[in-house]
Design a protein around this motif. Structure first.
Motif, PDB file in Angstrom:
ATOM      1  N   GLU A  29       0.732  -1.232  -0.058  1.00 33.85           N
ATOM      2  CA  GLU A  29       0.159  -0.013   0.099  1.00 33.85           C
ATOM      3  C   GLU A  29       1.114   1.305   0.096  1.00 33.85           C
ATOM      4  N   THR A  30       0.526   2.167  -0.695  1.00 37.36           N
ATOM      5  CA  THR A  30       1.575   3.341  -0.984  1.00 37.36           C
ATOM      6  C   THR A  30       1.493   4.148   0.577  1.00 37.36           C
ATOM      7  N   GLY A  31       2.821   4.537   0.661  1.00 36.55           N
ATOM      8  CA  GLY A  31       2.895   5.082   2.265  1.00 36.55           C
ATOM      9  C   GLY A  31       2.935   4.362   3.356  1.00 36.55           C
ATOM     10  N   THR A  32       2.888   2.862   2.847  1.00 39.43           N
ATOM     11  CA  THR A  32       3.330   1.967   3.923  1.00 39.43           C
ATOM     12  C   THR A  32       4.117   0.842   3.791  1.00 39.43           C
ATOM     13  N   THR A  33       4.336  -0.041   4.550  1.00 39.36           N
ATOM     14  CA  THR A  33       5.044  -1.504   4.474  1.00 39.36           C
ATOM     15  C   THR A  33       4.016  -2.852   4.239  1.00 39.36           C
ATOM     16  N   THR A  34       2.907  -2.259   4.266  1.00 42.01           N
ATOM     17  CA  THR A  34       1.853  -3.232   4.199  1.00 42.01           C
ATOM     18  C   THR A  34       1.564  -3.888   2.692  1.00 42.01           C
ATOM     19  N   LEU A  35       2.073  -5.310   2.608  1.00 40.45           N
ATOM     20  CA  LEU A  35       1.852  -5.958   1.556  1.00 40.45           C
ATOM     21  C   LEU A  35       0.375  -6.236   0.976  1.00 40.45           C
ATOM     22  N   VAL A  36       0.233  -5.917  -0.184  1.00 41.60           N
ATOM     23  CA  VAL A  36      -1.157  -6.194  -0.753  1.00 41.60           C
ATOM     24  C   VAL A  36      -1.414  -7.655  -1.303  1.00 41.60           C
ATOM     25  N   SER A  37      -2.684  -7.958  -1.470  1.00 44.56           N
ATOM     26  CA  SER A  37      -2.812  -9.409  -2.165  1.00 44.56           C
ATOM     27  C   SER A  37      -2.658  -9.313  -3.475  1.00 44.56           C
ATOM     28  N   ILE A  38      -1.955  -9.907  -4.359  1.00 47.03           N
ATOM     29  CA  ILE A  38      -1.843 -10.143  -5.560  1.00 47.03           C
ATOM     30  C   ILE A  38      -2.261 -11.430  -6.240  1.00 47.03           C
ATOM     31  N   TRP A  39      -2.753 -11.374  -7.303  1.00 53.94           N
ATOM     32  CA  TRP A  39      -3.440 -12.500  -8.050  1.00 53.94           C
ATOM     33  C   TRP A  39      -2.764 -12.568  -9.443  1.00 53.94           C
ATOM     34  N   ALA A  40      -2.816 -14.173  -9.949  1.00 53.81           N
ATOM     35  CA  ALA A  40      -2.255 -14.523 -11.317  1.00 53.81           C
ATOM     36  C   ALA A  40      -3.321 -14.146 -12.297  1.00 53.81           C
ATOM     37  N   ASP A  41      -4.682 -14.139 -11.833  1.00 58.35           N
ATOM     38  CA  ASP A  41      -5.629 -14.053 -13.033  1.00 58.35           C
ATOM     39  C   ASP A  41      -6.681 -13.020 -12.467  1.00 58.35           C
ATOM     40  N   ASP A  43      -9.742 -12.977 -12.408  1.00 61.71           N
ATOM     41  CA  ASP A  43     -10.941 -13.232 -11.338  1.00 61.71           C
ATOM     42  C   ASP A  43     -10.521 -13.411  -9.967  1.00 61.71           C
ATOM     43  N   ALA A  44      -9.146 -13.147  -9.538  1.00 58.04           N
ATOM     44  CA  ALA A  44      -8.723 -13.112  -8.500  1.00 58.04           C
ATOM     45  C   ALA A  44      -8.929 -14.565  -7.732  1.00 58.04           C
ATOM     46  N   THR A  45      -8.421 -15.559  -8.497  1.00 57.26           N
ATOM     47  CA  THR A  45      -8.667 -16.939  -7.960  1.00 57.26           C
ATOM     48  C   THR A  45      -7.333 -17.827  -7.355  1.00 57.26           C
ATOM     49  N   VAL A  46      -6.284 -17.384  -8.226  1.00 58.95           N
ATOM     50  CA  VAL A  46      -5.059 -17.821  -7.875  1.00 58.95           C
ATOM     51  C   VAL A  46      -4.234 -16.671  -7.430  1.00 58.95           C
ATOM     52  N   ALA A  47      -3.690 -16.880  -6.088  1.00 58.81           N
ATOM     53  CA  ALA A  47      -2.994 -15.995  -5.299  1.00 58.81           C
ATOM     54  C   ALA A  47      -1.515 -16.087  -5.811  1.00 58.81           C
ATOM     55  N   LEU A  48      -0.869 -15.019  -5.671  1.00 61.32           N
ATOM     56  CA  LEU A  48       0.721 -15.228  -5.806  1.00 61.32           C
ATOM     57  C   LEU A  48       1.410 -14.646  -4.735  1.00 61.32           C
ATOM     58  N   GLN A  62       2.024 -11.879 -14.945  1.00 59.24           N
ATOM     59  CA  GLN A  62       0.895 -10.865 -14.703  1.00 59.24           C
ATOM     60  C   GLN A  62       0.455 -10.741 -13.460  1.00 59.24           C
ATOM     61  N   ILE A  63       0.309  -9.265 -12.720  1.00 57.29           N
ATOM     62  CA  ILE A  63      -0.236  -9.320 -11.618  1.00 57.29           C
ATOM     63  C   ILE A  63      -1.713  -8.438 -11.551  1.00 57.29           C
ATOM     64  N   PHE A  64      -2.422  -9.115 -10.975  1.00 59.22           N
ATOM     65  CA  PHE A  64      -3.621  -8.385 -10.748  1.00 59.22           C
ATOM     66  C   PHE A  64      -4.114  -8.153  -9.377  1.00 59.22           C
ATOM     67  N   TYR A  65      -4.686  -7.022  -9.122  1.00 59.51           N
ATOM     68  CA  TYR A  65      -4.914  -6.341  -7.581  1.00 59.51           C
ATOM     69  C   TYR A  65      -6.385  -6.063  -7.624  1.00 59.51           C
ATOM     70  N   THR A  66      -7.024  -6.301  -6.487  1.00 61.43           N
ATOM     71  CA  THR A  66      -8.477  -6.113  -6.323  1.00 61.43           C
ATOM     72  C   THR A  66      -8.858  -5.000  -5.370  1.00 61.43           C
ATOM     73  N   GLY A  67      -7.616  -4.448  -4.612  1.00 59.26           N
ATOM     74  CA  GLY A  67      -7.878  -3.410  -3.701  1.00 59.26           C
ATOM     75  C   GLY A  67      -8.370  -2.145  -4.247  1.00 59.26           C
ATOM     76  N   SER A  68      -8.608  -1.373  -3.237  1.00 61.45           N
ATOM     77  CA  SER A  68      -9.164   0.163  -3.667  1.00 61.45           C
ATOM     78  C   SER A  68      -7.755   1.184  -3.388  1.00 61.45           C
ATOM     79  N   VAL A  69      -6.912   0.862  -2.617  1.00 60.87           N
ATOM     80  CA  VAL A  69      -5.930   1.716  -2.176  1.00 60.87           C
ATOM     81  C   VAL A  69      -4.945   1.795  -3.201  1.00 60.87           C
ATOM     82  N   ALA A  70      -3.992   2.899  -3.373  1.00 57.71           N
ATOM     83  CA  ALA A  70      -2.939   2.823  -4.375  1.00 57.71           C
ATOM     84  C   ALA A  70      -1.821   2.051  -3.916  1.00 57.71           C
ATOM     85  N   VAL A  71      -1.130   1.535  -4.888  1.00 59.72           N
ATOM     86  CA  VAL A  71      -0.209   0.567  -4.644  1.00 59.72           C
ATOM     87  C   VAL A  71       1.209   1.069  -5.004  1.00 59.72           C
TER      88      VAL A  71
END
Length: 108
Positions: A29-41, A43-48, A62-71
């Motif tokens: 997450e921008t401004g933090t050291t908090t990792l975000v969940s990322i996905w290989a697809d 549909d966000a069914t295969v976690a990376l 390929q990296i997919f992201y479902t969150g709403s905060v800047a990365v």
């Protein structure tokens, strides 16, 4: 459906001009050291794992992201030396399969 963060098409080079094979791309997450969940697809069914390891050509998958905060994306070489930071990382909405379905809506 997830937005695409990093297409994995362009190789990453270390400061010495050599491909950053075995390096990493970390997504926080921008401004933090908090990792975000990322996905290989989209549909966000295969976690990376985060960070992801760059392949022999210095490319991330390929990296997919479902969150709403800047990365923020931090790229390091195989020795852990920081190569660069992209903050915020551009996000691309994928609305269909194939090149015709890719639209760009960068968010800050």
């Amino acid at each position: 459906m997830a937005d695409q963060l990093l297409a994995g098409i362009a190789p990453v080079f270390a400061s010495n001009g050599i491909l950053a094979a075995g390096g990493t791309a970390r997504f926080d997450e921008t401004g933090t050291t908090t990792l975000v969940s990322i996905w290989a697809d989209q549909d966000a069914t295969v976690a990376l794992p985060n960070p992801v390891t760059l392949d022999a050509w210095g490319r991330a998958p390929q990296i997919f992201y479902t969150g709403s905060v800047a990365v923020r994306t931090t790229i390091k070489d195989a020795s852990g030396v920081e190569i660069g930071v992209i903050d915020p990382s551009p996000r691309f909405s994928v609305t269909a399969s194939g090149a015709d379905g890719i639209t760009s809506s960068p968010t800050a």
